[in-house]
Design a protein around this motif. Sequence first.
Motif, PDB file in Angstrom:
ATOM      1  N   UNK A 157      13.509  65.648 -50.800  1.00 49.45           N
ATOM      2  CA  UNK A 157      12.759  64.299 -50.239  1.00 49.45           C
ATOM      3  C   UNK A 157      12.727  63.485 -51.228  1.00 49.45           C
ATOM      4  N   UNK A 158      13.642  62.366 -51.004  1.00 57.68           N
ATOM      5  CA  UNK A 158      13.688  61.272 -51.980  1.00 57.68           C
ATOM      6  C   UNK A 158      12.470  60.245 -51.907  1.00 57.68           C
ATOM      7  N   UNK A 159      11.452  60.280 -52.452  1.00 55.97           N
ATOM      8  CA  UNK A 159      10.203  59.332 -51.959  1.00 55.97           C
ATOM      9  C   UNK A 159      10.095  58.195 -53.419  1.00 55.97           C
ATOM     10  N   UNK A 160      11.142  57.967 -53.999  1.00 57.77           N
ATOM     11  CA  UNK A 160      11.331  56.924 -54.991  1.00 57.77           C
ATOM     12  C   UNK A 160      11.827  55.546 -54.114  1.00 57.77           C
ATOM     13  N   UNK A 161      10.930  54.688 -54.633  1.00 59.22           N
ATOM     14  CA  UNK A 161      11.324  53.195 -54.085  1.00 59.22           C
ATOM     15  C   UNK A 161      12.674  52.673 -54.475  1.00 59.22           C
ATOM     16  N   UNK A 162      12.990  53.165 -55.627  1.00 58.39           N
ATOM     17  CA  UNK A 162      14.418  52.831 -56.273  1.00 58.39           C
ATOM     18  C   UNK A 162      15.240  54.200 -56.338  1.00 58.39           C
ATOM     19  N   UNK A 163      16.407  54.263 -55.331  1.00 62.32           N
ATOM     20  CA  UNK A 163      17.230  55.429 -55.513  1.00 62.32           C
ATOM     21  C   UNK A 163      18.591  54.936 -55.170  1.00 62.32           C
ATOM     22  N   UNK A 164      19.388  53.844 -55.298  1.00 60.36           N
ATOM     23  CA  UNK A 164      20.593  53.378 -55.099  1.00 60.36           C
ATOM     24  C   UNK A 164      21.247  53.906 -56.482  1.00 60.36           C
ATOM     25  N   UNK A 165      22.288  54.529 -56.464  1.00 54.64           N
ATOM     26  CA  UNK A 165      23.251  54.912 -55.214  1.00 54.64           C
ATOM     27  C   UNK A 165      23.314  56.474 -55.062  1.00 54.64           C
ATOM     28  N   UNK A 166      22.005  56.886 -54.758  1.00 55.15           N
ATOM     29  CA  UNK A 166      21.698  58.320 -54.704  1.00 55.15           C
ATOM     30  C   UNK A 166      22.340  58.822 -53.108  1.00 55.15           C
ATOM     31  N   UNK A 167      22.046  57.753 -52.010  1.00 56.03           N
ATOM     32  CA  UNK A 167      22.778  58.202 -50.843  1.00 56.03           C
ATOM     33  C   UNK A 167      24.160  58.633 -50.918  1.00 56.03           C
ATOM     34  N   UNK A 168      25.044  57.749 -51.571  1.00 59.13           N
ATOM     35  CA  UNK A 168      26.394  58.212 -51.718  1.00 59.13           C
ATOM     36  C   UNK A 168      26.581  59.637 -52.155  1.00 59.13           C
ATOM     37  N   UNK A 169      25.963  59.721 -53.558  1.00 59.62           N
ATOM     38  CA  UNK A 169      26.142  61.033 -54.192  1.00 59.62           C
ATOM     39  C   UNK A 169      25.583  62.265 -53.407  1.00 59.62           C
ATOM     40  N   UNK A 170      24.550  62.034 -52.582  1.00 60.81           N
ATOM     41  CA  UNK A 170      23.923  63.145 -51.677  1.00 60.81           C
ATOM     42  C   UNK A 170      24.306  63.323 -50.435  1.00 60.81           C
ATOM     43  N   UNK A 171      25.433  62.496 -49.957  1.00 61.69           N
ATOM     44  CA  UNK A 171      25.805  62.691 -48.622  1.00 61.69           C
ATOM     45  C   UNK A 171      26.195  63.964 -48.069  1.00 61.69           C
ATOM     46  N   UNK A 172      26.534  65.110 -48.927  1.00 63.79           N
ATOM     47  CA  UNK A 172      26.783  66.204 -48.466  1.00 63.79           C
ATOM     48  C   UNK A 172      25.626  67.064 -48.281  1.00 63.79           C
ATOM     49  N   UNK A 173      24.476  66.696 -48.763  1.00 64.24           N
ATOM     50  CA  UNK A 173      23.092  67.433 -48.599  1.00 64.24           C
ATOM     51  C   UNK A 173      22.735  66.863 -47.240  1.00 64.24           C
ATOM     52  N   UNK A 174      22.918  67.556 -46.339  1.00 69.26           N
ATOM     53  CA  UNK A 174      22.375  67.278 -44.791  1.00 69.26           C
ATOM     54  C   UNK A 174      20.801  67.001 -44.653  1.00 69.26           C
ATOM     55  N   UNK A 175      20.298  67.671 -45.346  1.00 72.14           N
ATOM     56  CA  UNK A 175      18.748  67.483 -45.591  1.00 72.14           C
ATOM     57  C   UNK A 175      18.144  66.845 -46.404  1.00 72.14           C
ATOM     58  N   UNK A 176      18.816  65.728 -46.905  1.00 74.49           N
ATOM     59  CA  UNK A 176      18.278  64.857 -48.138  1.00 74.49           C
ATOM     60  C   UNK A 176      18.067  63.475 -47.272  1.00 74.49           C
ATOM     61  N   UNK A 177      16.590  63.240 -47.606  1.00 73.55           N
ATOM     62  CA  UNK A 177      15.963  62.147 -46.805  1.00 73.55           C
ATOM     63  C   UNK A 177      15.313  61.124 -47.782  1.00 73.55           C
ATOM     64  N   UNK A 178      15.773  59.911 -47.367  1.00 75.93           N
ATOM     65  CA  UNK A 178      15.253  58.792 -48.439  1.00 75.93           C
ATOM     66  C   UNK A 178      14.075  57.999 -47.681  1.00 75.93           C
ATOM     67  N   UNK A 179      13.149  58.051 -48.319  1.00 78.64           N
ATOM     68  CA  UNK A 179      11.747  57.431 -47.557  1.00 78.64           C
ATOM     69  C   UNK A 179      11.251  56.143 -48.017  1.00 78.64           C
TER      70      UNK A 179
END
Length: 664
Positions: A425-447
């Motif tokens: 669970x990524x509950x940070x307001x600032x998180x780019x570019x994590x979506x690219x790096x965590x794209x293989x983690x299918x249950x990684x959610x950016x809230x």
Amino acid sequence: MKEKRIQKITLLIAFFVPVFIASFLRFWDIGLRPFHSDEGVNSFFLLNLFDRNYYHYDPANYHGPFLYYIGLIPFYLFGISDFTFRLMPALFGVMIVALFFPLRRRLGTMGLLTTGLLVAISPANAFFSRDTIHEIYLVFFSLAVVVSFFLYTETKKSRYIYFAATSIAFVITIKETYILTFAVYALSLAFAYCYEMISLSKGVRFLYCKDTFTAFANHCKKNRYAVGISVGILILITFLFYSSFFTYYSGIKSILTTLKIWTKTGTHSGGHTKPFFYYFKLLYKFEFPTLALGIAGFYYSFRHGNKFTVFIAAWAILIYVTYSLIPYKTPWLILNILLPLSIMGGIFVNSIFGMMKEKWHYAIFYPLFIGIFGFSCYQSLMLNFNNYDDERYELVYVQTKRDIYNLLDRLKSLSNTCGQNMAINVVSREYWPLPWYLREYKNAKFWGGIIENPNAPVIIVDKTSETELKKKLKGNYKKERFALRPGVWLTAYIQQGLYETGFGKEITAKTNTPSLAKISEKELERGLIAKYYYNIECIGTPFSSRVEKDSVSFIYNDETKKPYRSPFGIEWEGYLSITQKGVYQFATRSDDGSVVYIDGNMVVDNDDIHATRYISGVIPLDEGFHPVRIKYFDGGGGAIMEFLWTPPGEKESLVPGQILFHKR
């Protein structure tokens, strides 16, 4: 015949040497630098387009559509990776150097070589060619417009009208600042013709002006079909890209809307406001050869120049003034200024080379030429392969820190324990570019913020939201901190059971303090063992390790004076020699965090990210040697650390180096 062959070989060398150097600097280890936050956003749109065939142009959001559609090509050909994501800007960065070749008759062989090298080796050009942002595409097609125009004036062949129209269309689809580029081109061209007209005698000026407009009208009439087709090409390309290839017609309306939005952005730029001389300072510090040779080229252009050289000079001056007057400034915009300056530098060097006759002229010229470009090459190598996330270098701008790789390594270690399906669970307001790096983690959610139930095996939060998160945590978590980019810190909360399973051996090694059993002075040597890390948790392999015999004390108030790039952590370990039994006070004054352990107990907790802060603690100590471990980290800005003590009945001072030891 032999002379022509030599000229041909020389010309080929002048072309291929810069292209080869440009290719190396742009493609070598292209995934080394972490994605910039802008690249993270661009990768999100590009992946949406690739996976779901969805992209709609939004005038308020991250420039034009060209970047996303051109970025599909390597994805389809080679798959999704860091390399394929950055392949196209790197390729276009090389193509800029190659595009000078059609101007070889105007630049001359030495001018072609010089211009090519100035761009190929340029620290800024190489740096931003390794980023998937819009600027490098804009620079390429801006140059293509100029090349097409002057090739047409030379040959009068209609194909160059088509090339110009196509290039103009692509410029429009890349970035809204095309309006500045075209305005500068129009003014520069008008200035070039006016300058040539003024150089004529008064009686001929009116006739020159009349002939110019007559010739223009005749060319338009003669090539009316080519002009009509070119207008059609321009409209078609613009329509295709902004309509998402006939799937989103509202994008067409936004072509003009974006100018209004980005005019407001340029004049109300928030944190991106910079002074007028911002670009000049960047040029002076990182691109001095281009700046010096370009300025020298102005003199040549206005004294001996023709329409081409005067146009380039006017372009360089006007584009610099235009971008400098706009409050919104970012370092990648300097590429628009470097392009005409590099051409001016090539024109100047070619003119100097043409005047050389004596052997001693060449004996001075060649070492100087090699020295100038050798220095630029060194700067470029250091920036692109060593200091690429060090904000002490102003071209590095809100760049993602390589500390993100430490976070990814920790997640990979955890996934080796419970698989890549673990919930994050990524509950940070600032998180780019994590979506690219965590794209293989299918249950990684950016809230985008704290949610009602954030609990998961791994929770990632920014510092500003950490207090709110703690109120909602259930169960025991271990935490580790990471620098995302300057001023943005992420904390990974990891469920304790998972943490101990994943990092059990490391925990054991870290918690093993030197033996509390009595140790003799013969077993010890002066100084503490200091280990330096490029992360704040002092995890992984240190980049430096040494014995330090002095007091633990340093003060760096100026970011540029620090010996290491941020973030960095230091861990000192050894023994403290106590000659008098009693209660001792220990303290640290630090910016940012620091902690002190004595005999395995935390005595000073001055941890976390903060400005200079003083925290103390007390502990009773017997005579003898006591294990001591001190940790410090710097997250950016000033770096200050002082390890202090107050022995019984004495005043506070730095812990002297004479009482600090380590095991032989």
